[in-house]
Design a protein around this motif. Structure first.
Motif, PDB file in Angstrom:
ATOM      1  N   PHE A  40       0.828  -1.209   0.000  1.00  0.00           N
ATOM      2  CA  PHE A  40       0.000   0.000   0.000  1.00  0.00           C
ATOM      3  C   PHE A  40       0.864   1.261   0.000  1.00  0.00           C
ATOM      4  N   GLY A  41       1.929   1.263   0.804  1.00  0.00           N
ATOM      5  CA  GLY A  41       2.771   2.445   0.889  1.00  0.00           C
ATOM      6  C   GLY A  41       3.473   2.769  -0.419  1.00  0.00           C
ATOM      7  N   THR A  42       4.024   1.735  -1.071  1.00  0.00           N
ATOM      8  CA  THR A  42       4.720   1.959  -2.343  1.00  0.00           C
ATOM      9  C   THR A  42       3.764   2.461  -3.413  1.00  0.00           C
ATOM     10  N   MET A  43       2.607   1.803  -3.541  1.00  0.00           N
ATOM     11  CA  MET A  43       1.623   2.221  -4.535  1.00  0.00           C
ATOM     12  C   MET A  43       1.101   3.621  -4.243  1.00  0.00           C
ATOM     13  N   CYS A  44       0.915   3.925  -2.968  1.00  0.00           N
ATOM     14  CA  CYS A  44       0.392   5.247  -2.584  1.00  0.00           C
ATOM     15  C   CYS A  44       1.373   6.346  -2.965  1.00  0.00           C
ATOM     16  N   VAL A  45       2.651   6.149  -2.663  1.00  0.00           N
ATOM     17  CA  VAL A  45       3.656   7.159  -2.988  1.00  0.00           C
ATOM     18  C   VAL A  45       3.758   7.339  -4.495  1.00  0.00           C
ATOM     19  N   PHE A  46       3.766   6.230  -5.239  1.00  0.00           N
ATOM     20  CA  PHE A  46       3.886   6.318  -6.697  1.00  0.00           C
ATOM     21  C   PHE A  46       2.681   7.028  -7.310  1.00  0.00           C
ATOM     22  N   GLU A  47       1.474   6.618  -6.922  1.00  0.00           N
ATOM     23  CA  GLU A  47       0.266   7.169  -7.534  1.00  0.00           C
ATOM     24  C   GLU A  47       0.076   8.632  -7.174  1.00  0.00           C
ATOM     25  N   ASN A  48       0.259   8.982  -5.904  1.00  0.00           N
ATOM     26  CA  ASN A  48       0.077  10.376  -5.510  1.00  0.00           C
ATOM     27  C   ASN A  48       1.181  11.268  -6.061  1.00  0.00           C
ATOM     28  N   SER A  49       2.383  10.733  -6.217  1.00  0.00           N
ATOM     29  CA  SER A  49       3.451  11.505  -6.853  1.00  0.00           C
ATOM     30  C   SER A  49       3.102  11.784  -8.312  1.00  0.00           C
ATOM     31  N   LEU A  50       2.495  10.797  -8.974  1.00  0.00           N
ATOM     32  CA  LEU A  50       2.066  10.989 -10.359  1.00  0.00           C
ATOM     33  C   LEU A  50       0.985  12.063 -10.450  1.00  0.00           C
ATOM     34  N   VAL A  51       0.005  12.017  -9.532  1.00  0.00           N
ATOM     35  CA  VAL A  51      -1.050  13.038  -9.520  1.00  0.00           C
ATOM     36  C   VAL A  51      -0.452  14.423  -9.269  1.00  0.00           C
ATOM     37  N   LEU A  52       0.469  14.496  -8.326  1.00  0.00           N
ATOM     38  CA  LEU A  52       1.106  15.782  -8.024  1.00  0.00           C
ATOM     39  C   LEU A  52       1.891  16.291  -9.226  1.00  0.00           C
ATOM     40  N   TYR A  53       2.579  15.391  -9.923  1.00  0.00           N
ATOM     41  CA  TYR A  53       3.328  15.794 -11.118  1.00  0.00           C
ATOM     42  C   TYR A  53       2.398  16.292 -12.220  1.00  0.00           C
ATOM     43  N   LEU A  54       1.272  15.603 -12.416  1.00  0.00           N
ATOM     44  CA  LEU A  54       0.328  16.013 -13.446  1.00  0.00           C
ATOM     45  C   LEU A  54      -0.232  17.401 -13.167  1.00  0.00           C
ATOM     46  N   ILE A  55      -0.457  17.693 -11.893  1.00  0.00           N
ATOM     47  CA  ILE A  55      -0.989  19.008 -11.533  1.00  0.00           C
ATOM     48  C   ILE A  55       0.070  20.092 -11.718  1.00  0.00           C
ATOM     49  N   LEU A  56       1.272  19.830 -11.237  1.00  0.00           N
ATOM     50  CA  LEU A  56       2.330  20.844 -11.297  1.00  0.00           C
ATOM     51  C   LEU A  56       2.859  21.053 -12.705  1.00  0.00           C
ATOM     52  N   SER A  57       2.801  20.027 -13.557  1.00  0.00           N
ATOM     53  CA  SER A  57       3.351  20.144 -14.909  1.00  0.00           C
ATOM     54  C   SER A  57       2.398  20.812 -15.886  1.00  0.00           C
ATOM     55  N   SER A  58       1.163  21.025 -15.487  1.00  0.00           N
ATOM     56  CA  SER A  58       0.189  21.665 -16.364  1.00  0.00           C
ATOM     57  C   SER A  58      -0.152  23.057 -15.836  1.00  0.00           C
ATOM     58  N   PRO A  59       0.295  24.122 -16.517  1.00  0.00           N
ATOM     59  CA  PRO A  59      -0.019  25.485 -16.037  1.00  0.00           C
ATOM     60  C   PRO A  59      -1.515  25.743 -15.941  1.00  0.00           C
ATOM     61  N   ARG A  60      -2.284  25.161 -16.856  1.00  0.00           N
ATOM     62  CA  ARG A  60      -3.728  25.400 -16.836  1.00  0.00           C
ATOM     63  C   ARG A  60      -4.391  24.735 -15.637  1.00  0.00           C
ATOM     64  N   LEU A 290      -4.659   2.281   2.469  1.00  0.00           N
ATOM     65  CA  LEU A 290      -5.488   1.883   1.332  1.00  0.00           C
ATOM     66  C   LEU A 290      -6.292   3.065   0.808  1.00  0.00           C
ATOM     67  N   ASN A 291      -6.802   3.888   1.718  1.00  0.00           N
ATOM     68  CA  ASN A 291      -7.541   5.076   1.305  1.00  0.00           C
ATOM     69  C   ASN A 291      -6.654   6.016   0.496  1.00  0.00           C
ATOM     70  N   SER A 292      -5.435   6.226   0.977  1.00  0.00           N
ATOM     71  CA  SER A 292      -4.504   7.104   0.264  1.00  0.00           C
ATOM     72  C   SER A 292      -4.102   6.527  -1.084  1.00  0.00           C
ATOM     73  N   MET A 293      -4.125   5.195  -1.209  1.00  0.00           N
ATOM     74  CA  MET A 293      -3.768   4.561  -2.470  1.00  0.00           C
ATOM     75  C   MET A 293      -4.905   4.635  -3.479  1.00  0.00           C
ATOM     76  N   VAL A 294      -6.150   4.579  -2.999  1.00  0.00           N
ATOM     77  CA  VAL A 294      -7.303   4.557  -3.894  1.00  0.00           C
ATOM     78  C   VAL A 294      -7.630   5.949  -4.430  1.00  0.00           C
ATOM     79  N   ASN A 295      -7.356   6.993  -3.657  1.00  0.00           N
ATOM     80  CA  ASN A 295      -7.701   8.352  -4.080  1.00  0.00           C
ATOM     81  C   ASN A 295      -7.183   8.725  -5.469  1.00  0.00           C
TER      82      ASN A 295
END
Length: 341
Positions: A40-60, A290-295
């Motif tokens: 759960f911890g590994t998947m959570c860090v990977f998925e939330n890091s991806l979401v954070l990257y998608l937000i920060l990489s898009s100026p819009r 698990l909650n942090s991983m599913v978000n």
């Protein structure tokens, strides 16, 4: 080692307050907890890091207050996963109890801050959707980026302050009061106050989302009736409804994952817990991961903007791979390898 009043059902620990809370007695239980936390911890860090990257990489996207709050949620889940997994596995699996009371309370404060910030980020997101649907014509005036950043700053400072109270002196060792049966050195009154804080947050979130759902239902009925007339506004309203439903799904997952933990916390305040229930609490704590991983999975499936950004990232990555394969250096390397063969 710091000592203080220990749980009544843990008197067999002979005063070692840390060992009293190491409830996993078999190797199978420790391995199970280690696997769950690692997965759960590994998947959570990977998925939330991806979401954070998608937000920060898009100026819009990053200019919108809604996604600033979702970014705060992703950041809180990343921190919670890292701190929780490291401290939880170190304590329950490896039975490391050589650190001081201050170090333990600092780790607990980090976990509490992160999970509280995650919950508060959901509250700000719910309020954002509440304003967007209840007062759409004034939304851009009411919900500016400056106000969003101010709200996030207040959020994190408040969560950190509340989480650090045990470290600052509100613990059962300093006050010589009754300790919690679930957390070392934690005062029962502090645990009660934190539970009330969480319940108030959940109540506000439920109220906001109930209103959002009611207005979303009205929007759907209106769009079906006037689909040919609304045009561009219809598309915007559909996006509001989609995002509202997404966030309601996040809330449902949050309640499902946090309810067992909160129920056992409340139960521990009024009565003594058996060793079996304390083991159940240890396993239920992994549901928070698990909650942090599913978000982020819900964001990817339900948010069209984040999903489009994800597709652009993958397309760019594929173009880079294709360009690397077709480059002169790669071609000459390929030819030389064929000659050597």
């Amino acid at each position: 080692m710091d000592t203080c009043r220990i749980p009544a059902n843990a008197s067999k620990c002979s005063g070692n307050t840390m060992e009293c809370f190491m409830v996993l007695s078999t190797q199978a239980q420790k391995i199970s907890i280690g696997i769950l936390c690692g997965l759960f911890g590994t998947m959570c860090v990977f998925e939330n890091s991806l979401v954070l990257y998608l937000i920060l990489s898009s100026p819009r996207i990053r200019k919108k207050p809604s996604y600033l709050f979702i970014g705060s949620l992703a950041l809180a889940d990343i921190l919670a996963s890292i701190i929780f997994v490291c401290s939880f596995v170190n304590f329950h699996v490896f039975n490391e109890a050589g650190f001081s009371k201050e170090v333990f309370l600092l780790q607990l404060g980090g976990v509490t801050t992160s999970f509280s910030a995650s919950l508060c980020s959901l509250l700000l997101t719910a309020l954002d959707r509440y304003i967007s649907i209840s007062r759409p014509s004034e939304y851009k005036l009411l919900m500016t980026r400056k106000r969003a950043w101010t709200a996030l700053a207040v959020l994190w400072v408040t969560c950190a302050t509340i989480a650090c109270l045990p470290l600052l002196g509100w613990n059962c060792c300093v006050l010589d009061s009754a300790c919690s049966e679930l957390f070392p050195f934690v005062d029962d009154n502090y645990l009660s106050g934190w539970i009330c804080f969480v319940m108030v947050l959940l109540g506000c979130i439920v109220y906001a989302y109930a209103h959002v759902l009611w207005r979303a239902h009205q929007h759907v009925a209106y769009m079906e009736k006037h689909q040919a007339q609304v045009g561009k506004q219809n598309t915007r309203m559909r996006m509001d409804v989609m995002l509202a439903r997404t966030l309601v799904m996040v809330l449902a997952v949050l309640m499902l994952c946090w309810s067992p933990v909160l129920v056992l916390m409340i139960y521990s305040i009024f009565t003594r817990l058996s060793d079996r229930l304390r083991k159940v609490f240890a396993f239920c704590s992994t549901l928070c991961l698990l909650n942090s991983m599913v978000n982020p999975i819900i964001y990817a499936l339900r948010s069209k903007e984040l999903f489009s950004s994800l597709r652009r990232v993958f397309s760019h990555f594929r173009r880079q791979l294709k360009a690397a394969e077709e480059s002169p250096e790669a071609e000459s390397t390929h030819k030389s390898s064929l000659i050597e063969t």
